[in-house]
Design an enzyme around this catalytic site. Structure first.
Site, short mmCIF file in Angstrom:
data_model
loop_
_atom_site.label_atom_id
_atom_site.label_comp_id
_atom_site.label_asym_id
_atom_site.label_seq_id
_atom_site.Cartn_x
_atom_site.Cartn_y
_atom_site.Cartn_z
N HIS A 191 0.27 26.86 26.39
CA HIS A 191 -0.78 27.81 26.76
C HIS A 191 -0.18 29.08 27.36
CE1 HIS A 191 -4.89 28.86 28.32
NE2 HIS A 191 -4.15 29.52 29.21
N GLU A 192 0.72 28.90 28.31
CA GLU A 192 1.30 30.07 28.98
C GLU A 192 2.21 30.86 28.05
OE1 GLU A 192 -0.04 31.01 31.55
OE2 GLU A 192 -1.04 29.14 32.13
N HIS B 36 0.34 33.44 26.36
CA HIS B 36 0.22 34.67 27.14
C HIS B 36 1.51 35.49 27.09
CE1 HIS B 36 -3.72 33.92 28.67
NE2 HIS B 36 -3.39 32.87 29.38
#
Length: 710
Positions: A502-503, A506
């Site tokens: 998920h990160e 980003h």
């Protein structure tokens, strides 16, 4: 220097020495030839690495500042900002141009973005307490100054005068200026002085009420007493960690970690009901009264700014644009999931009949029987799965997936200046052209004093500087992974792997952005869009190809997770998901309704809405909605739907573009160039529609859930 810092320094020195050591074997003639080749290779490596370090040092991000340097830098930032704003404000309204108004503000934002973060990010990661304290103080000073700048009428009038001319250099400049004007006007600078004063009074009151609400929940220290029989089913290690009363009973606090454990594992239905009932009535009438007042003040605030209700104000700057679009989305989701949710609820009710007889099924039973259903239908031991997820292998797998998908190559920079020896720094290059696109700091391991959550911080945003050069983006990924004991590799829980993917979504989003203005670059995109790239990358955690790539038994990494386990993990992802989503939709609808209309009886609303959305299941008697829906006051009021929105459209992108070929670099590069590169310079719905060839849809997300009934 602390003992920990000393060990870090020694470790870094050893690593630097080790990188320069070569061992030669063979005959003298071979050694001579090999030495020439080796030294040439070493020189190329050192020259290349020195260039990387020089490039990184040339960025505007500063690490390892002392407390005094942090505070001095904060003062310099403020002084420079005041100077530029004063200069812009002095321009006569009939002489405004891009060069004397917009360009100086854009350059200031680009220049100061990394400097501000140089002051602020140490509070999250520095091993030194004095540095963290100075960083916190610097943040407060800078925030106060930026707040003051956001209310400068003189600057607003000059920017507004330029906007009124319509003298746009290009579409991106137009959007940037429109956002500048919008930011000022959402602070009331287009209002009369008296209305602006009232707006400030309301803002202060809203902040005060919000703080009281949160403090009430945080300070609530009530607990319930149970004997061991009443807590049967809870793990022994959990029971051992509980405090006891004078008569030997066990204390269950009304904090989320205790409540969740009871609701998931306790076999006694009466205990589950008591705990959920008490949790749902924390702070009782006090917080309900505060929430009712908060909603009223928010509506007043929004109406002063020209909106009909607070929800309209909140979503105006988001992809949804209007509350009616939010309601349409939530109701479509709820309707589409009803049939599957009914089937799931029947499964849960049947499990309860088998275990507890003909007792009625209530909301207190949901988590417990979802857990039982998963245990019965999926042979998943997450403790065993963890043995296949050494962090080094997971990380190298993520790098490979990101490279194959988006054409990004991560190269570690040896000897870079960092704040802790665990921190690693990577240059990120375009795979095809070898162009430097950005940098990424990884601070993955937990330690004392470090920020306690996993996140990505944008340290420097993409921007086109006044010199014509492009400022490259820099990302910092902070996580809380545990190191392995001694020399063994650190192993990750599967949930931590999902969090890292998920990160990294980003990180990719930050690095691939090519916007010309720091204000609309990187992670400063539409709030409804910012989570979509991260949610998208999570999908690779559940595909067999990538699961095998990131896994390997810690004692023999050549043995990845087997095919059957890969399939079970993918099926588990969507197990009993419809009933869980129904509960999320309930909270989102409640949030949207109270912020869309006046004089709502929130107690009555929740009481009626609960069975309507939750397939006839009533809310527990006495439940106080102000206790169980804290999202309403902690920053996402009227926008609780946003997380689901992001997940739904990420599922649409994955299913329609990647699912048949999850390593398709052609599609990945299209996503990078069409979706990530523009930042907020284009409308997010238009960007996604252009990429998909149609408007985003909920269909793929709903189908992914309905294809997996137990």
């Amino acid at each position: 220097m602390t003992e920990s810092e000393g060990k870090c320094k020694k470790k870094m020195e050893q690593q630097k020495k080790g990188r320069g050591m070569l061992v030669f074997t063979g005959t003298a003639a071979v050694v001579a030839v090999a030495a020439n080749i080796a030294f040439a290779a070493i020189k190329r490596h050192l020259d290349n690495n020195a260039k990387k370090q020089k490039d990184l040092a040339g960025s505007d991000v500063r690490v390892n500042l002392s407390p005094s340097e942090i505070l001095n830098l904060a003062d310099q930032i403020i002084a420079k900002s005041i100077k530029v704003h004063n200069s812009v404000a002095s321009i006569p309204l009939n002489k405004v141009t891009y060069a004397n108004v917009i360009s100086p503000l854009a350059e200031l934002q680009a220049e100061q973005f990394p400097l501000i973060h140089s002051c602020v990010f140490p509070k999250m990661v520095s091993p030194r307490e004095d540095v963290r304290e100075a960083s916190t103080e610097a943040e407060q000073r800078i925030d106060a100054h930026l707040h003051m700048c956001s209310k400068r009428e003189d600057v607003y009038l000059v920017v507004k005068a330029f906007a009124a001319r319509g003298d746009w250099m290009n579409a991106e400049t137009k959007r940037f200026v429109q956002i500048l004007v919008r930011d000022f006007e959402r602070n009331g600078l287009n209002l009369t002085a008296s209305k602006r004063e009232e707006l400030q009074r309301l803002r202060a009151l809203i902040d005060e009420l919000s703080l009281r609400y949160i403090e009430n929940l945080n300070d609530h220290s009530a607990f319930l007493l149970f004997n061991e029989a009443e807590l049967c089913g809870l793990p022994p290690e959990f029971l051992k960690g509980l405090d006891k009363s004078e008569n030997g009973q066990l204390k269950i606090s009304l904090k989320s970690h205790h409540v969740t454990a009871v609701l998931e594992f306790c076999k006694a239905g009466t205990t589950r009901r008591m705990v959920l009932g008490a949790y749902g009535n924390r702070c009782g009438e006090v917080n309900r009264s505060i929430l009712e007042s908060l909603v009223q003040q928010r509506h007043k605030y929004a109406r002063l700014l020209g909106y009909s209700c607070y929800a309209e104000y909140a979503v105006d700057v988001r992809m949804t644009k209007t509350p009616s679009k939010v309601f349409e989305f939530l109701k479509s989701m709820s309707t589409s999931l009803t049939e599957l949710a009914m089937k799931e609820l029947d499964i849960l009710k049947d499990l309860k009949r088998k275990e507890e007889g003909e007792l009625p099924f209530g909301t207190e039973d949901l988590l417990y029987y979802v857990k039982r259903a998963e245990e019965q239908n999926y042979d998943l031991d997450f403790g065993e799965i963890k043995q296949y997820l050494p962090i080094s292998l997971v990380l190298s797998g993520i790098f490979k997936i990101v490279q194959d998908l988006f054409g990004l190559r991560f190269e570690e920079i040896a000897g870079a200046d960092v704040w802790h020896c665990d921190v690693r720094v990577f240059s990120v290059l375009d795979l095809g052209s070898n162009e430097l696109l950005g940098y990424c700091y990884l601070d993955l391991f937990s330690r004392e004093g470090k920020y306690g959550h996993t996140c990505v911080v944008a340290l420097q945003n993409s921007a086109l500087r006044i010199s014509g050069s492009r400022q490259i983006p820099i990302a910092l990924l902070i996580s809380q992974c545990q190191k392995g004991a001694d020399s063994s590799p650190g192993l990750l829980r599967f949930s931590e792997v999902v969090g890292l993917f998920h990160e990294f979504g980003h990180v990719v989003q930050q690095i691939c952005n090519r916007a010309s203005f720091a204000r609309i670059s990187g992670l400063l995109v539409d709030p409804d869009f910012v989570e979509i790239p991260a949610k998208l990358l999570e999908n690779w955690c559940f595909e067999s190809f990538s699961l095998k790539l990131i896994s390997g038994f810690h004692q023999d990494i050549t043995k990845p997770i087997n095919d059957d386990l890969c399939k079970s993990i993918k099926r588990w992802r969507t197990s009993l998901s419809a009933i869980k989503l129904k509960q999320e939709i309930l909270y989102c609808l409640f949030d949207q309704i109270i912020h869309s209309a006046d004089n709502i009886d929130i107690q009555e609303l929740f009481k009626n809405l609960h069975p309507e959305v939750m397939l006839g299941l009533p809310a527990l008697e006495g439940t106080n909605p102000a206790s169980c829906i804290p999202q309403s006051v902690i920053g996402c009021e009227a926008a609780c739907y946003s997380s689901m929105w992001s997940e739904v459209f990420a599922a649409d992108i994955f299913a329609s573009k990647f699912c048949n070929d999850d390593s398709n670099q052609h599609v990945g590069m299209q996503f990078r160039n069409k979706v990530l590169a523009p930042g907020r310079s284009k409308d997010s719905i238009e960007v996604l529609s252009d990429f998909l060839g149609r408007e985003p849809s909920i269909q793929a997300y709903v189908e992914s859930k309905t294809n997996n009934i137990l």
